[in-house]
Design an enzyme around this catalytic site. Structure first.
Site, PDB file in Angstrom:
ATOM      1  N   SER A   1      13.422  -5.286   4.226  1.00  0.00           N
ATOM      2  CA  SER A   1      13.084  -6.537   2.763  1.00  0.00           C
ATOM      3  C   SER A   1      14.769  -5.963   2.464  1.00  0.00           C
ATOM      4  CB  SER A   1      11.841  -6.106   2.163  1.00  0.00           C
ATOM      5  OG  SER A   1      11.328  -6.558   2.387  1.00  0.00           O
TER       6      SER A   1
ATOM      7  N   ASP B   1       3.234  -3.182  -7.623  1.00  0.00           N
ATOM      8  CA  ASP B   1       2.377  -2.423  -7.224  1.00  0.00           C
ATOM      9  C   ASP B   1       1.923  -0.883  -7.506  1.00  0.00           C
ATOM     10  OD1 ASP B   1       2.538  -3.900  -4.415  1.00  0.00           O
ATOM     11  OD2 ASP B   1       4.652  -2.876  -4.301  1.00  0.00           O
TER      12      ASP B   1
ATOM     13  N   GLY C   1       0.901  -1.108   0.118  1.00  0.00           N
ATOM     14  CA  GLY C   1       0.087   0.239   0.270  1.00  0.00           C
ATOM     15  C   GLY C   1       1.116   1.473   0.396  1.00  0.00           C
TER      16      GLY C   1
END
Length: 322
Positions: A97, A260, A46
């Site tokens: 990440s 995304d 998001g």
């Protein structure tokens, strides 16, 4: 660090990440790998969607939990990107990440941690922030994995909240978060792997893929399903149509965040009152533009609009479904 009074688009990221990207000549086991300088980007589905929607000129606000040093840095990076935000403070640290680009081969290695455990009170605050930020929003984008402690039916709860607010939900997730959604999604975006997980079949042929997407529409899980196929483009299933979209060939710098970016451009197109077909074409363009950027750096509006001008028109496809 507050949201705009009335954002058109609100994104929810339950498991954000501080994305760290570096490169090395060769990835070898056991040896110390001397890496290049690291790049830090705010990540999580998001948040990536919000950043790209902002680049494309949309009114957007990002809702996410964050904690610890990594959460502080993540929040600052989102703010520095110009994205209004609503942060839920949590006790545990936001995950990292790690992506390594191997210069000698062009291969990319991605290491993704599970994320912090969210307490029940954290989860309740996330829904409360979503209600507050999304009261006047047209669209809510819920994107990304669910962290430990969050029940697999979480996105169904989000769908129920969106229904009560009168906002349309765009969902992009995987695993239990995907398989436990029962209804209330306006557009469901899946990869082919995620679609296979959802229906429990291999889906080797395009007709099978479209049939599976239509199955989700027929079950009223979603009003439309977009299946991203990477370099093969995308498929769109609605109650009345089956369409195929060709990809734009580009030389890939990094594939991180391309999906995304696709979701971001789709919801931006819809917020402009475009048809879903044109919005998916815009999504194809944004995904291609994102491939040009290092790490999860945001693509440029100029690149997205340039690619949008050359994305082929959608092709209607005959699909067999029940």
């Amino acid at each position: 660090m507050s949201s705009l009074p009335s954002p058109t688009i609100v994104t929810l990221t339950m498991n954000p990440a501080l994305d760290i990207t570096t490169e090395v000549d060769i990835v070898r086991p056991t040896d110390k790998l001397r890496c290049a300088a690291a790049r830090y980007d705010p990540g999580g589905g998001g948040i990536n969607v919000a950043r790209i929607a902002h680049v494309l000129g949309a009114s957007v606000s990002a809702v996410f939990p964050a904690g610890g040093h990594t959460g502080h840095l993540l929040t600052r990076l989102v703010h520095d990107a110009g994205v209004p935000l609503q942060q839920i403070e949590i006790a545990e640290s936001t995950r990292e990440s790690f992506t390594i680009d191997e210069r000698s081969t062009g291969k990319q290695y991605r290491f993704v941690l599970p994320g912090p455990r969210l307490k029940f009170t954290d989860q309740a605050q996330c829904l409360e922030k979503l209600r507050g930020a999304g009261t006047s929003a047209q669209f809510v984008v819920a994107s990304g994995s669910l962290p430990p402690g969050v029940p697999p039916d979480w996105y169904q709860r989000v769908a129920d909240v969106c229904r009560s607010m009168g906002a349309l939900l765009i969902l992009d997730t995987s695993g239990g978060g995907l398989t436990h959604i029962k209804n209330g999604v306006f557009v469901l975006k899946t990869s082919l792997r995620e679609l296979r997980e959802c229906v429990g079949r291999e889906l080797a042929m395009e007709a099978e893929q479209l049939a599976a997407a239509h199955e989700l529409v027929d079950r009223e899980i979603a009003q439309a399903v977009v299946v991203s196929l990477g370099s093969q483009g995308a498929l769109l299933a609605t109650p009345l149509h089956s369409q195929r979209f060709s990809a734009v060939p580009v030389r890939t710098v990094s594939g991180v965040g391309a999906g995304d970016a696709m979701v971001a451009a789709i919801v931006v197109g819809l917020s402009r009152s475009w048809t879903l077909t044109e919005s998916v074409r815009f999504g194809i363009a944004a995904g291609a533009a994102m491939l040009l950027t290092p790490g999860t750096a945001a693509c440029t509006r100029e690149d997205v609009e340039r690619f949008f001008g050359i994305v082929p028109a959608a092709e209607d496809v005959d699909a067999v479904h029940t």
